[in-house]
Scaffold this motif. Structure first.
Motif, mmCIF file in Angstrom:
data_model
loop_
_atom_site.group_PDB
_atom_site.id
_atom_site.type_symbol
_atom_site.label_atom_id
_atom_site.label_comp_id
_atom_site.label_asym_id
_atom_site.label_seq_id
_atom_site.Cartn_x
_atom_site.Cartn_y
_atom_site.Cartn_z
ATOM 1 N N SER A 23 15.766 -13.217 -11.161
ATOM 2 C CA SER A 23 15.032 -14.480 -11.105
ATOM 3 C C SER A 23 13.552 -14.237 -10.797
ATOM 4 O O SER A 23 12.722 -15.087 -11.072
ATOM 5 C CB SER A 23 15.642 -15.403 -10.052
ATOM 6 O OG SER A 23 15.652 -14.774 -8.783
ATOM 7 N N ALA A 24 13.234 -13.065 -10.215
ATOM 8 C CA ALA A 24 11.842 -12.716 -9.910
ATOM 9 C C ALA A 24 11.708 -11.200 -9.887
ATOM 10 O O ALA A 24 12.638 -10.485 -9.510
ATOM 11 C CB ALA A 24 11.419 -13.303 -8.572
ATOM 12 N N ILE A 25 10.525 -10.744 -10.300
ATOM 13 C CA ILE A 25 10.224 -9.302 -10.298
ATOM 14 C C ILE A 25 8.717 -9.156 -10.049
ATOM 15 O O ILE A 25 7.937 -9.989 -10.500
ATOM 16 C CB ILE A 25 10.660 -8.627 -11.626
ATOM 17 C CG1 ILE A 25 10.745 -7.125 -11.493
ATOM 18 C CG2 ILE A 25 9.784 -9.023 -12.783
ATOM 19 C CD1 ILE A 25 12.077 -6.640 -11.027
ATOM 20 N N ALA A 26 8.325 -8.133 -9.305
ATOM 21 C CA ALA A 26 6.898 -7.899 -9.041
ATOM 22 C C ALA A 26 6.676 -6.416 -8.844
ATOM 23 O O ALA A 26 7.606 -5.664 -8.539
ATOM 24 C CB ALA A 26 6.448 -8.666 -7.796
ATOM 25 N N GLN A 27 5.418 -6.007 -9.009
ATOM 26 C CA GLN A 27 5.072 -4.601 -8.871
ATOM 27 C C GLN A 27 3.768 -4.457 -8.095
ATOM 28 O O GLN A 27 2.816 -5.185 -8.337
ATOM 29 C CB GLN A 27 4.893 -3.995 -10.261
ATOM 30 C CG GLN A 27 4.395 -2.576 -10.276
ATOM 31 C CD GLN A 27 4.320 -2.034 -11.688
ATOM 32 O OE1 GLN A 27 5.250 -1.416 -12.138
ATOM 33 N NE2 GLN A 27 3.221 -2.301 -12.379
ATOM 34 N N ASN A 28 3.762 -3.524 -7.155
ATOM 35 C CA ASN A 28 2.556 -3.135 -6.436
ATOM 36 C C ASN A 28 2.275 -1.677 -6.787
ATOM 37 O O ASN A 28 3.209 -0.867 -6.813
ATOM 38 C CB ASN A 28 2.751 -3.253 -4.923
ATOM 39 C CG ASN A 28 2.986 -4.682 -4.464
ATOM 40 O OD1 ASN A 28 2.700 -5.632 -5.177
ATOM 41 N ND2 ASN A 28 3.512 -4.828 -3.261
ATOM 42 N N ILE A 29 1.010 -1.352 -7.035
ATOM 43 C CA ILE A 29 0.640 0.028 -7.338
ATOM 44 C C ILE A 29 -0.517 0.446 -6.442
ATOM 45 O O ILE A 29 -1.247 -0.402 -5.923
ATOM 46 C CB ILE A 29 0.279 0.223 -8.829
ATOM 47 C CG1 ILE A 29 -0.885 -0.692 -9.240
ATOM 48 C CG2 ILE A 29 1.496 -0.002 -9.710
ATOM 49 C CD1 ILE A 29 -1.416 -0.442 -10.643
ATOM 50 N N ALA A 30 -0.665 1.746 -6.271
ATOM 51 C CA ALA A 30 -1.776 2.266 -5.461
ATOM 52 C C ALA A 30 -2.037 3.710 -5.833
ATOM 53 O O ALA A 30 -1.140 4.429 -6.258
ATOM 54 C CB ALA A 30 -1.436 2.177 -3.972
ATOM 55 N N VAL A 31 -3.280 4.130 -5.645
ATOM 56 C CA VAL A 31 -3.619 5.543 -5.637
ATOM 57 C C VAL A 31 -4.035 5.805 -4.203
ATOM 58 O O VAL A 31 -4.863 5.096 -3.635
ATOM 59 C CB VAL A 31 -4.704 5.918 -6.676
ATOM 60 C CG1 VAL A 31 -6.012 5.219 -6.408
ATOM 61 C CG2 VAL A 31 -4.894 7.409 -6.751
ATOM 62 N N SER A 32 -3.383 6.779 -3.585
ATOM 63 C CA SER A 32 -3.527 6.946 -2.143
ATOM 64 C C SER A 32 -3.252 8.388 -1.774
ATOM 65 O O SER A 32 -3.100 9.258 -2.626
ATOM 66 C CB SER A 32 -2.534 5.995 -1.458
ATOM 67 O OG SER A 32 -2.713 5.972 -0.074
ATOM 68 N N SER A 33 -3.134 8.619 -0.487
ATOM 69 C CA SER A 33 -2.747 9.930 0.020
ATOM 70 C C SER A 33 -1.235 10.082 -0.121
ATOM 71 O O SER A 33 -0.558 9.202 -0.647
ATOM 72 C CB SER A 33 -3.147 10.055 1.492
ATOM 73 O OG SER A 33 -2.342 9.199 2.287
ATOM 74 N N SER A 34 -0.701 11.159 0.387
ATOM 75 C CA SER A 34 0.742 11.372 0.342
ATOM 76 C C SER A 34 1.473 10.529 1.380
ATOM 77 O O SER A 34 2.696 10.474 1.391
ATOM 78 C CB SER A 34 1.065 12.849 0.570
ATOM 79 O OG SER A 34 0.623 13.247 1.864
ATOM 80 N N SER A 35 0.754 9.828 2.227
ATOM 81 C CA SER A 35 1.338 9.070 3.325
ATOM 82 C C SER A 35 1.868 7.708 2.877
ATOM 83 O O SER A 35 1.111 6.869 2.378
ATOM 84 C CB SER A 35 0.279 8.869 4.418
ATOM 85 O OG SER A 35 0.659 7.871 5.317
ATOM 86 N N ALA A 36 3.156 7.500 3.101
ATOM 87 C CA ALA A 36 3.743 6.185 2.824
ATOM 88 C C ALA A 36 3.098 5.131 3.711
ATOM 89 O O ALA A 36 2.850 4.001 3.271
ATOM 90 C CB ALA A 36 5.248 6.235 3.041
ATOM 91 N N ALA A 37 2.817 5.485 4.955
ATOM 92 C CA ALA A 37 2.211 4.532 5.886
ATOM 93 C C ALA A 37 0.841 4.080 5.391
ATOM 94 O O ALA A 37 0.518 2.888 5.425
ATOM 95 C CB ALA A 37 2.104 5.156 7.275
ATOM 96 N N ASP A 38 0.028 5.027 4.918
ATOM 97 C CA ASP A 38 -1.287 4.684 4.392
ATOM 98 C C ASP A 38 -1.152 3.765 3.184
ATOM 99 O O ASP A 38 -1.889 2.788 3.039
ATOM 100 C CB ASP A 38 -2.049 5.958 4.009
ATOM 101 C CG ASP A 38 -3.432 5.671 3.474
ATOM 102 O OD1 ASP A 38 -4.196 4.956 4.153
ATOM 103 O OD2 ASP A 38 -3.761 6.158 2.375
ATOM 104 N N THR A 39 -0.192 4.047 2.334
ATOM 105 C CA THR A 39 0.009 3.255 1.124
ATOM 106 C C THR A 39 0.458 1.839 1.470
ATOM 107 O O THR A 39 -0.063 0.866 0.917
ATOM 108 C CB THR A 39 1.014 3.955 0.197
ATOM 109 O OG1 THR A 39 0.535 5.274 -0.079
ATOM 110 C CG2 THR A 39 1.190 3.199 -1.102
#
Length: 175
Positions: free
Chosen positions: A89-105
């Motif tokens: 019923s819903a779909i979304a996407q987030n993208i990023a270019v970042s460091s290897s850190s999940a927390a930073d992303t």
């Protein structure tokens, strides 16, 4: 048998995780902390969405391009269908270019109003995460890319000397 308590990461301390976990599990944990803050139920990892997210991160890293849609994968709706995600019923996407850190992303996503809205949207139940390192920054800077672009990209990486990571997060709400 003694029970050893495991300390969970606090919302204020994205950097400390209690035990070694995969980057997907770390993103899930951090995203669910954000959802909890606003009273939204937690997400669960979904294998099909993980595959779609990883495929997209792989292609962004290969092309050295941060983009919601890429030539070989096509739009998000096509990509989730190709990996077998059920009707939604819903779909979304987030993208990023970042460091290897999940927390930073995750911090970056939470700092973007649209991505934050996706993360805390109560309609979403499933999560897929992908991440891939690219040698794009080093290659393009070595080939004479503008100094401004190289500095801009290194800002995304917290001035790390390694190449950037391309991250994809897909959120889904099955019907």
């Amino acid at each position: 048998m003694a029970v050893i308590p495991v300390q969970a990461a606090s919302a204020a301390d994205y950097g400390s995780m209690a035990a070694p976990i995969t980057f997907r599990e770390e993103v899930l944990k951090l995203v669910n902390l954000e959802r909890k803050k606003v009273g939204v139920p937690p997400l669960v990892l979904n294998r099909q969405l993980n595959n779609a997210a990883q495929n997209h991160s792989d292609e962004m890293a290969l092309r050295g391009k941060l983009a919601q849609t890429l030539p070989s994968g096509g739009p998000l709706e096509r990509r989730v269908k190709l990996v077998g995600y059920p009707a939604y019923s819903a779909i979304a996407q987030n993208i990023a270019v970042s460091s290897s850190s999940a927390a930073d992303t995750v911090r970056r996503w939470m700092g973007d109003p649209i991505y934050r809205t996706n993360i805390v949207n109560p309609a979403f139940k499933d999560l897929g995460v992908g991440s891939r390192q690219s040698d794009d920054l080093i290659r393009k800077c070595d080939q004479g890319k503008s100094k401004f672009s190289c500095i801009f990209m290194s800002g995304y990486m917290n001035n790390e000397t390694s190449s950037p990571y391309y991250w994809t997060q897909i959120l889904g709400a099955p019907k």
